[in-house]
Enzyme design. Structure first.
Site, PDB file in Angstrom:
ATOM      1  N   GLU A 257      12.281  -7.305   2.674  1.00  0.00           N
ATOM      2  CA  GLU A 257      11.219  -7.153   3.638  1.00  0.00           C
ATOM      3  C   GLU A 257      10.268  -6.267   3.188  1.00  0.00           C
ATOM      4  O   GLU A 257      10.253  -5.236   2.758  1.00  0.00           O
ATOM      5  CB  GLU A 257      11.986  -6.525   4.932  1.00  0.00           C
ATOM      6  CG  GLU A 257      13.014  -7.106   5.486  1.00  0.00           C
ATOM      7  CD  GLU A 257      12.794  -8.353   6.335  1.00  0.00           C
ATOM      8  OE1 GLU A 257      11.539  -8.619   6.680  1.00  0.00           O
ATOM      9  OE2 GLU A 257      13.815  -9.096   6.389  1.00  0.00           O
ATOM     10  N   CYS A 296       6.142  -1.895  10.036  1.00  0.00           N
ATOM     11  CA  CYS A 296       5.824  -3.075   9.208  1.00  0.00           C
ATOM     12  C   CYS A 296       5.343  -4.300  10.097  1.00  0.00           C
ATOM     13  O   CYS A 296       4.603  -5.252   9.820  1.00  0.00           O
ATOM     14  CB  CYS A 296       7.196  -3.485   8.481  1.00  0.00           C
ATOM     15  SG  CYS A 296       8.345  -3.796   9.690  1.00  0.00           S
TER      16      CYS A 296
HETATM   17  P1  NAP Z   1       8.522   1.970  -1.244  1.00  0.00           P
HETATM   18  O1  NAP Z   1       8.000   3.002  -2.009  1.00  0.00           O
HETATM   19  O2  NAP Z   1       8.533   0.593  -1.886  1.00  0.00           O
HETATM   20  O3  NAP Z   1      10.081   2.624  -1.250  1.00  0.00           O
HETATM   21  C1  NAP Z   1      11.145   1.906  -0.407  1.00  0.00           C
HETATM   22  C2  NAP Z   1      12.518   2.045  -0.950  1.00  0.00           C
HETATM   23  O4  NAP Z   1      12.591   1.859  -2.391  1.00  0.00           O
HETATM   24  C3  NAP Z   1      12.488   3.763  -1.129  1.00  0.00           C
HETATM   25  O5  NAP Z   1      13.810   3.987  -0.365  1.00  0.00           O
HETATM   26  C4  NAP Z   1      12.604   4.270  -2.251  1.00  0.00           C
HETATM   27  O6  NAP Z   1      13.118   5.262  -2.811  1.00  0.00           O
HETATM   28  C5  NAP Z   1      13.038   2.978  -3.024  1.00  0.00           C
HETATM   29  N1  NAP Z   1      12.608   2.770  -4.482  1.00  0.00           N
HETATM   30  C6  NAP Z   1      11.371   3.105  -4.944  1.00  0.00           C
HETATM   31  N2  NAP Z   1      11.289   2.507  -6.249  1.00  0.00           N
HETATM   32  C7  NAP Z   1      12.642   2.038  -6.490  1.00  0.00           C
HETATM   33  C8  NAP Z   1      13.251   1.645  -7.822  1.00  0.00           C
HETATM   34  N3  NAP Z   1      12.376   1.261  -8.706  1.00  0.00           N
HETATM   35  N4  NAP Z   1      14.566   1.182  -7.513  1.00  0.00           N
HETATM   36  C9  NAP Z   1      15.137   1.016  -6.367  1.00  0.00           C
HETATM   37  N5  NAP Z   1      14.628   1.625  -5.236  1.00  0.00           N
HETATM   38  C10 NAP Z   1      13.465   2.168  -5.359  1.00  0.00           C
HETATM   39  O7  NAP Z   1       7.944   1.705   0.092  1.00  0.00           O
HETATM   40  P2  NAP Z   1       7.676   2.845   1.168  1.00  0.00           P
HETATM   41  O8  NAP Z   1       6.492   3.602   0.844  1.00  0.00           O
HETATM   42  O9  NAP Z   1       9.111   3.693   1.475  1.00  0.00           O
HETATM   43  O10 NAP Z   1       7.763   1.917   2.575  1.00  0.00           O
HETATM   44  C11 NAP Z   1       6.261   1.533   2.956  1.00  0.00           C
HETATM   45  C12 NAP Z   1       6.233  -0.079   2.758  1.00  0.00           C
HETATM   46  O11 NAP Z   1       7.364  -0.725   3.358  1.00  0.00           O
HETATM   47  C13 NAP Z   1       4.974  -0.652   3.468  1.00  0.00           C
HETATM   48  O12 NAP Z   1       4.157  -1.458   2.565  1.00  0.00           O
HETATM   49  C14 NAP Z   1       5.609  -1.447   4.646  1.00  0.00           C
HETATM   50  O13 NAP Z   1       4.906  -2.643   4.687  1.00  0.00           O
HETATM   51  C15 NAP Z   1       7.028  -1.982   4.116  1.00  0.00           C
HETATM   52  N6  NAP Z   1       7.977  -1.946   5.251  1.00  0.00           N
HETATM   53  C16 NAP Z   1       8.231  -3.401   5.331  1.00  0.00           C
HETATM   54  C17 NAP Z   1       9.050  -3.480   6.633  1.00  0.00           C
HETATM   55  C18 NAP Z   1       9.630  -4.948   6.809  1.00  0.00           C
HETATM   56  O14 NAP Z   1      10.530  -4.890   7.463  1.00  0.00           O
HETATM   57  N7  NAP Z   1       9.366  -6.087   6.410  1.00  0.00           N
HETATM   58  C19 NAP Z   1       9.683  -2.362   7.296  1.00  0.00           C
HETATM   59  C20 NAP Z   1       9.226  -1.197   6.822  1.00  0.00           C
HETATM   60  C21 NAP Z   1       8.304  -1.051   5.903  1.00  0.00           C
HETATM   61  P3  NAP Z   1      12.444   6.652  -2.825  1.00  0.00           P
HETATM   62  O15 NAP Z   1      11.774   7.151  -1.310  1.00  0.00           O
HETATM   63  O16 NAP Z   1      13.278   7.575  -3.339  1.00  0.00           O
HETATM   64  O17 NAP Z   1      11.169   6.660  -3.728  1.00  0.00           O
END
Ligand code: NAP
Length: 516
Positions: A257, A296
């Site tokens: 997602e 999101c």
């Molecule tokens: P993110 O930076 O991609 O982080 C998401 C998760 O991935 C966090 O738990 C992060 O951990 C982890 N992560 C980061 N790098 C990783 C790696 N190399 N390997 C494994 N895990 C890793 O996203 P975010 O900033 O938290 O979220 C914002 C985005 O999420 C927005 O763009 C939004 O559109 C999207 N979103 C989508 C939905 C949906 O249902 N489609 C819902 C909510 C949000 P750390 O925090 O420890 O870095």
């Protein structure tokens, strides 16, 4: 020094071996707690989840596992006051916005408990009827769904620490699959506290629920082919996970997602001030400001007939001007903070890029913060942009500013609106506003291929519709293309991800004995 939150792995609470990361109050800037999962034995912990948690869950029937979900919901209800305090401090959300996360989590669990009870006392599910494989009925095929024997790893985003956990855990646990949660670091406190309460209450078998707080090295390396991963977050991180050996070589099942440029469309024939027009204005403002636009599913692009552009701009700006922004502890505040300084910086960057192709219709910077220091608080007022040439502006359809920002775009006719909606390249949700059921139905089907959900608002559902951005457990959540291509929820459809489908080819007596 602040308290260090523990991880739960291998059936016990364990601390990481380094200092860890500090979680910060995004309004006051003060330190809250620390998280760290350095040095944990992930392989052993994951093995415990599969062998102990998975086996104990699979020994239960669907009805019995549904009772576990009810028990979990009961634990969360009993502790909800603490969750509101944590959400306010760590996510900077006002009470109504915390409720979307916390009450949404409890409601989703309770709903899956009801879905699960309807499945009764069995341990496998039928998938269609038996079909003959030969001329007579003596040898047939029956498809079955059985629980995966691995674990479900949830890598979650920062914006829904509570709901994001339980909307995934409910169908996983109901399916008989143990859960390992890795919440986003910035807002991990609420998820950790909920897991702690559930573990302490002893309502789940050992190994059924684990949590890793922080950024564990080698997380995906510890996965085996039987496991599944559900990721919510940015498209960039999703791409990294998709490219990992666990997915490319070990065929770990992955659900993504990711980003989404969701749309709201006012259909032609609705003048300013008509019920459909007013419903669009109300919903756009609600979506821009709920959780400070950090959903999101939030509306990012608003499409209106060209002759209504000015009227829509005025109506939206007038409503946005009344939104009070600042410290969520002050009861006059309607919109709290962004979750972190990183999110505020990212919003300002994105807004700067959009501003090069769009005019300012309502400036969020004009909002005076209530009870919050602008130099410290990650608060920002809602900003409405306008882009009169939606065809020529690529950024409006490409840059997701994850905050209280939306862009108003005029269209010539429905075909033109559809072509611009599609430039989002696949989204979670589009909402349509109008009073002609036939036109609304036609456009719903037209947009269904590029959206996981189409939310239709007409005057007769003004009081009963569930909201553009609210994800209901009964409805599918996910979207094609840019939105990640994943599917969650949608009632019992959610269980598919946590089951393996197999074809059983046999004689009638054997098929009758499958206990489906
Ligand atoms: P993110 O930076 O991609 O982080 C998401 C998760 O991935 C966090 O738990 C992060 O951990 C982890 N992560 C980061 N790098 C990783 C790696 N190399 N390997 C494994 N895990 C890793 O996203 P975010 O900033 O938290 O979220 C914002 C985005 O999420 C927005 O763009 C939004 O559109 C999207 N979103 C989508 C939905 C949906 O249902 N489609 C819902 C909510 C949000 P750390 O925090 O420890 O870095």
């Amino acid at each position: 020094m602040t308290d260090l939150l523990l991880n739960h792995l291998g059936g016990r609470w364990v601390a990481g071996s380094s200092k860890g990361s500090t979680l910060v109050d995004p309004v006051l800037g003060s330190d809250l707690v620390r998280v760290d999962c350095t040095g944990l034995d992930l392989a052993a912990g994951f093995g415990f989840a599969r062998d102990e948690g998975g086996a104990a869950l699979r020994a239960l029937t669907y009805r019995e596992r549904a009772e576990l979900l009810s028990a979990v919901a009961g634990v969360l209800q009993a502790n909800r006051d603490a969750y509101y305090q944590i959400a306010c401090a760590n996510s900077g959300t006002v009470k109504n916005d915390s409720a979307v996360d916390i009450e949404g989590a409890i409601y989703t669990l309770s709903t899956y408990a009801k879905f699960g009870a309807s499945l009764g006392d069995r341990r496998a599910l039928p998938d269609g009827d038996a079909q003959r494989l030969g001329k007579d009925a003596s040898f047939q095929v029956r498809h079955v769904q059985v629980p995966s024997r691995g674990l479900a790893l949830f890598i979650n985003a920062f914006n829904f620490p509570a709901w994001g956990l339980w909307e995934k855990a409910a169908p996983a646990l109901l399916s008989g699959v143990p859960v390992v949660l890795k919440p986003a670091t910035a807002t991990a406190w609420l998820a950790q506290r909920m897991v702690k309460d559930v573990i302490d209450a002893g309502v789940l078998p050992a190994g059924a629920l684990s949590i890793l707080c922080g950024s564990p090295a080698g997380l995906l390396d510890a996965l085996q082919p039987v496991d599944v991963v559900s990721f919510t977050g940015s498209a960039e991180t999703a791409a990294r996970i998709r490219a990992h050996d666990a997915v490319t070589r070990r065929s770990v099942r992955l659900n993504v997602e990711a980003d989404s440029l969701n749309s709201a469309v006012l259909l032609p024939g609705e003048a300013a001030g008509t019920p459909a027009f007013d419903l669009l204005v109300k919903e756009v403002v609600r979506e821009m400001t709920a959780k400070s636009g950090q959903k999101c599913t939030a509306i990012r692009r608003v499409f209106v007939p060209v002759d209504l552009f000015d009227a829509a701009a005025q109506a939206l700006a007038a409503r946005l001007a009344g939104v009070t922004v600042g410290n969520p502890r002050n009861e006059s505040v309607r919109m709290g903070a962004l979750a972190s300084r990183a999110q505020l910086d990212s919003l300002l960057d994105g807004l700067g890029l959009l501003r090069q192709q769009a005019e300012l219709l309502h400036d969020g910077a004009a909002h005076r913060l209530v009870d919050a220091d602008p130099a410290v608080a990650c608060c920002v007022g809602p900003t409405l942009l306008g882009c009169r040439d939606g065809d020529g502006a690529d950024r409006v359809h490409d840059i997701e500013v994850f905050g209280p920002v939306a862009t108003l775009v005029p269209y010539r006719d429905v075909g033109h609106a559809v072509s611009m909606v599609r430039r989002g390249q696949g989204s979670l949700v589009a909402s349509l506003y109008g009073s002609d059921p036939s036109a609304l139905a036609t456009l719903s089907i037209e947009l269904a291929d590029s959206h996981g959900r189409v939310h239709v608002v007409s005057p007769e559902v003004a009081a009963s519709h569930t909201g553009h951005g609210n994800v209901m457990p009964q409805s599918l959540h996910g979207g094609p293309g840019r939105a990640g291509g994943g599917e969650e929820l949608g009632g019992l459809r959610a269980l598919n991800f946590y089951h393996r489908r197999a074809a059983i080819q046999a004689g009638t007596a054997v098929l009758d004995g499958l206990a489906l």
